[in-house]
Motif scaffolding. Structure first.
Motif, PDB file in Angstrom:
ATOM      1  N   UNK A   1       0.829  -1.202   0.000  1.00 47.71           N
ATOM      2  CA  UNK A   1       0.000   0.000   0.000  1.00 47.71           C
ATOM      3  C   UNK A   1       0.865   1.255   0.000  1.00 47.71           C
ATOM      4  N   UNK A   2       0.483   2.226  -0.802  1.00 46.80           N
ATOM      5  CA  UNK A   2       1.107   3.548  -0.767  1.00 46.80           C
ATOM      6  C   UNK A   2       0.532   4.331   0.403  1.00 46.80           C
ATOM      7  N   UNK A   3       1.389   5.121   1.042  1.00 47.50           N
ATOM      8  CA  UNK A   3       0.974   5.950   2.173  1.00 47.50           C
ATOM      9  C   UNK A   3       1.346   7.389   1.865  1.00 47.50           C
ATOM     10  N   UNK A   4       0.344   8.239   1.765  1.00 46.50           N
ATOM     11  CA  UNK A   4       0.584   9.648   1.469  1.00 46.50           C
ATOM     12  C   UNK A   4       0.893  10.371   2.780  1.00 46.50           C
ATOM     13  N   UNK A   5       2.103  10.906   2.854  1.00 42.45           N
ATOM     14  CA  UNK A   5       2.547  11.525   4.096  1.00 42.45           C
ATOM     15  C   UNK A   5       3.328  12.792   3.771  1.00 42.45           C
ATOM     16  N   UNK A   6       4.047  13.327   4.748  1.00 38.47           N
ATOM     17  CA  UNK A   6       4.872  14.516   4.574  1.00 38.47           C
ATOM     18  C   UNK A   6       6.254  14.248   5.143  1.00 38.47           C
ATOM     19  N   UNK A   7       7.232  14.962   4.644  1.00 38.76           N
ATOM     20  CA  UNK A   7       8.548  14.966   5.273  1.00 38.76           C
ATOM     21  C   UNK A   7       8.726  16.329   5.925  1.00 38.76           C
ATOM     22  N   UNK A   8       8.870  16.308   7.248  1.00 35.89           N
ATOM     23  CA  UNK A   8       8.857  17.518   8.065  1.00 35.89           C
ATOM     24  C   UNK A   8      10.097  17.597   8.938  1.00 35.89           C
ATOM     25  N   UNK A   9      10.437  18.807   9.352  1.00 37.09           N
ATOM     26  CA  UNK A   9      11.400  18.947  10.446  1.00 37.09           C
ATOM     27  C   UNK A   9      10.682  18.616  11.746  1.00 37.09           C
ATOM     28  N   UNK A  10      11.442  18.323  12.778  1.00 37.24           N
ATOM     29  CA  UNK A  10      10.809  18.033  14.066  1.00 37.24           C
ATOM     30  C   UNK A  10      10.014  19.237  14.571  1.00 37.24           C
ATOM     31  N   UNK A  11      10.518  20.440  14.341  1.00 33.71           N
ATOM     32  CA  UNK A  11       9.800  21.635  14.778  1.00 33.71           C
ATOM     33  C   UNK A  11       8.480  21.780  14.038  1.00 33.71           C
ATOM     34  N   UNK A  12       8.477  21.509  12.739  1.00 31.97           N
ATOM     35  CA  UNK A  12       7.219  21.545  11.992  1.00 31.97           C
ATOM     36  C   UNK A  12       6.215  20.550  12.564  1.00 31.97           C
ATOM     37  N   UNK A  13       6.686  19.352  12.852  1.00 33.42           N
ATOM     38  CA  UNK A  13       5.777  18.355  13.430  1.00 33.42           C
ATOM     39  C   UNK A  13       5.206  18.853  14.747  1.00 33.42           C
ATOM     40  N   UNK A  14       6.059  19.362  15.617  1.00 30.53           N
ATOM     41  CA  UNK A  14       5.625  19.770  16.950  1.00 30.53           C
ATOM     42  C   UNK A  14       4.680  20.970  16.901  1.00 30.53           C
ATOM     43  N   UNK A  15       4.791  21.781  15.877  1.00 29.73           N
ATOM     44  CA  UNK A  15       3.920  22.943  15.732  1.00 29.73           C
ATOM     45  C   UNK A  15       2.643  22.633  14.959  1.00 29.73           C
ATOM     46  N   UNK A  16       2.562  21.436  14.391  1.00 29.40           N
ATOM     47  CA  UNK A  16       1.409  21.110  13.562  1.00 29.40           C
ATOM     48  C   UNK A  16       1.465  21.784  12.211  1.00 29.40           C
ATOM     49  N   UNK A  17       2.656  22.126  11.756  1.00 31.37           N
ATOM     50  CA  UNK A  17       2.864  22.828  10.496  1.00 31.37           C
ATOM     51  C   UNK A  17       2.837  21.834   9.341  1.00 31.37           C
ATOM     52  N   UNK A  18       1.850  21.957   8.467  1.00 29.87           N
ATOM     53  CA  UNK A  18       1.681  21.002   7.364  1.00 29.87           C
ATOM     54  C   UNK A  18       2.450  21.389   6.108  1.00 29.87           C
ATOM     55  N   UNK A  19       3.242  22.439   6.166  1.00 35.16           N
ATOM     56  CA  UNK A  19       3.983  22.901   4.982  1.00 35.16           C
ATOM     57  C   UNK A  19       5.278  22.113   4.795  1.00 35.16           C
ATOM     58  N   UNK A  20       5.158  20.794   4.754  1.00 36.03           N
ATOM     59  CA  UNK A  20       6.300  19.940   4.509  1.00 36.03           C
ATOM     60  C   UNK A  20       6.286  19.413   3.089  1.00 36.03           C
ATOM     61  N   UNK A  21       7.263  18.594   2.774  1.00 37.60           N
ATOM     62  CA  UNK A  21       7.364  18.013   1.437  1.00 37.60           C
ATOM     63  C   UNK A  21       6.415  16.826   1.313  1.00 37.60           C
ATOM     64  N   UNK A  22       5.515  16.880   0.328  1.00 36.22           N
ATOM     65  CA  UNK A  22       4.626  15.743   0.092  1.00 36.22           C
ATOM     66  C   UNK A  22       5.460  14.515  -0.260  1.00 36.22           C
ATOM     67  N   UNK A  23       5.183  13.404   0.411  1.00 33.90           N
ATOM     68  CA  UNK A  23       5.992  12.201   0.284  1.00 33.90           C
ATOM     69  C   UNK A  23       5.098  10.982   0.236  1.00 33.90           C
ATOM     70  N   UNK A  24       5.463  10.023  -0.596  1.00 29.66           N
ATOM     71  CA  UNK A  24       4.743   8.757  -0.643  1.00 29.66           C
ATOM     72  C   UNK A  24       5.656   7.654  -0.126  1.00 29.66           C
ATOM     73  N   UNK A  25       5.279   7.059   0.994  1.00 28.58           N
ATOM     74  CA  UNK A  25       5.997   5.900   1.508  1.00 28.58           C
ATOM     75  C   UNK A  25       5.144   4.659   1.254  1.00 28.58           C
ATOM     76  N   UNK A  26       5.509   3.549   1.848  1.00 23.36           N
ATOM     77  CA  UNK A  26       4.765   2.322   1.561  1.00 23.36           C
ATOM     78  C   UNK A  26       4.696   1.430   2.791  1.00 23.36           C
ATOM     79  N   UNK A  27       3.764   0.488   2.734  1.00 20.84           N
ATOM     80  CA  UNK A  27       3.618  -0.498   3.798  1.00 20.84           C
ATOM     81  C   UNK A  27       3.263  -1.847   3.211  1.00 20.84           C
TER      82      UNK A  27
END
Length: 329
Positions: free
Chosen positions: A38-64
């Motif tokens: 399965x493809x998983x649509x996610x983001x690549x974020x800095x830790x600060x972006x994650x902690x702030x809830x900032x969604x302006x990260x790089x769109x990324x597709x990972x898998x499972x």
């Protein structure tokens, strides 16, 4: 005379065939009835972006990799999150062990889709909190899968993935990032990094947290996890820590060295004290400055290796926990 000789031979052949079938059965038990990618649509974020809830990260597709166990109906699933070495042999080992007891597995690959294979020697290649977002996005996939019981999904991770598993239990992170409507039935971190103190990190979902680690772990020392467990218990969390006296880091890797070997290039924050400030910045407590992997507290060199005894006991403990929380016969 002739008949008397044939009958024992036939009986012997039948016994051999029966023995062969019996010996073959365990090899079939750990096979999935069906495997899906399965493809998983996610983001690549800095830790600060994650902690702030900032969604302006790089769109990324990972898998499972979803391996459905050989049972009927909607099945329980455990999400498996690898560590800094990527999809190591312990992920495969746990997949087989859990499929045997009727638990499906969803093994997440957080590296390949990001162009990574390994971050052991350079942890700065990926923010450590990205895996938590990936895990929540994996719940989006599982919550709508016809062969998955959304009320029976657990989470298990190793090292960097163990850290993600441990802190994926925070209510604050659920509110920020988990849009699936699903909560994990249990969180099972193996030898996680507990060197960071997050804001509101004792406010966790009311599900079992079971941590496993080794006394000899010099990559992610278990002492820091013990201190966190005490804080969690004081806050009323259902948390337990199991410590194996002879085990090092990655003790459940069946292909690991015996005895454990020094990995001189592996980067560890074992000497660091990291704390989240109110604005989402991670601060090195000693320097009072933003934490970086160039800080003096970051060291190289850690031992990894397989401990068969600890692995055997951990298998029993994890399967016992899942049978209880998933209400398996």
């Amino acid at each position: 005379m002739s008949d008397e000789r044939v009958e024992p031979a036939a009986a012997l052949a039948a016994d051999v065939a029966t023995a062969d079938e019996a010996n073959a059965e365990p090899d079939l038990l750990d096979m999935a009835a069906r495997t899906e990618l399965h493809s998983i649509e996610t983001l690549t974020l800095s830790d600060t972006q994650f902690l702030r809830g900032d969604t302006n990260g790089k769109a990324t597709t990972t898998s499972g990799q979803l391996r459905l166990a050989k049972s009927a109906g909607r099945l329980p699933v455990i999400v498996l999150q690898h560590g800094s070495a990527g999809m190591a042999p312990n992920v495969e080992m746990w997949t087989r062990e859990l499929n045997k007891i009727g638990v499906s597995t969803f093994a997440l690959d957080g590296f390949t889709g990001r162009g990574l294979t390994d971050v052991n020697t350079d942890q700065a290649l990926l923010g450590r909190l990205n895996f938590i977002l990936d895990i929540y996005r994996a719940l989006d996939v599982l919550a709508n899968h016809p062969s998955v019981d959304p009320a029976r999904i657990a989470l298990m991770g190793f090292s960097r993935g163990g850290q993600a598993t441990l802190y994926a239990s925070l209510k604050r992170f659920h509110r920020l990032w988990n849009k699936s409507g699903v909560e994990f039935a249990a969180c099972v971190p193996f030898y996680p990094d507990c060197m960071t103190t997050f804001v509101s990190d004792t406010d966790v979902v009311g599900r079992p947290i079971r941590i496993f680690g080794g006394t000899q772990d010099d990559y992610n020392p278990i002492a820091t996890c013990k201190a966190y467990v005490e804080r969690l218990r004081a806050a009323g969390a259902d948390v337990e820590l199991t410590e194996y006296p002879n085990a090092t880091h990655a003790f459940d890797n069946p292909l690991g060295a015996q005895p454990a070997m020094l990995q001189p290039g592996f980067q560890s924050v074992r000497n660091c004290k990291i704390q989240e400030e109110a604005d989402g910045l991670l601060i090195n407590i000693d320097t009072k400055r933003p934490f970086a992997y160039t800080d003096a507290c970051v060291v190289h060199g850690a031992h990894t290796g397989h401990d068969p005894v600890a692995t055997r006991e951990a298998k029993q403990a994890v399967k016992g926990l899942l049978k209880k929380v998933f209400q398996l016969d």
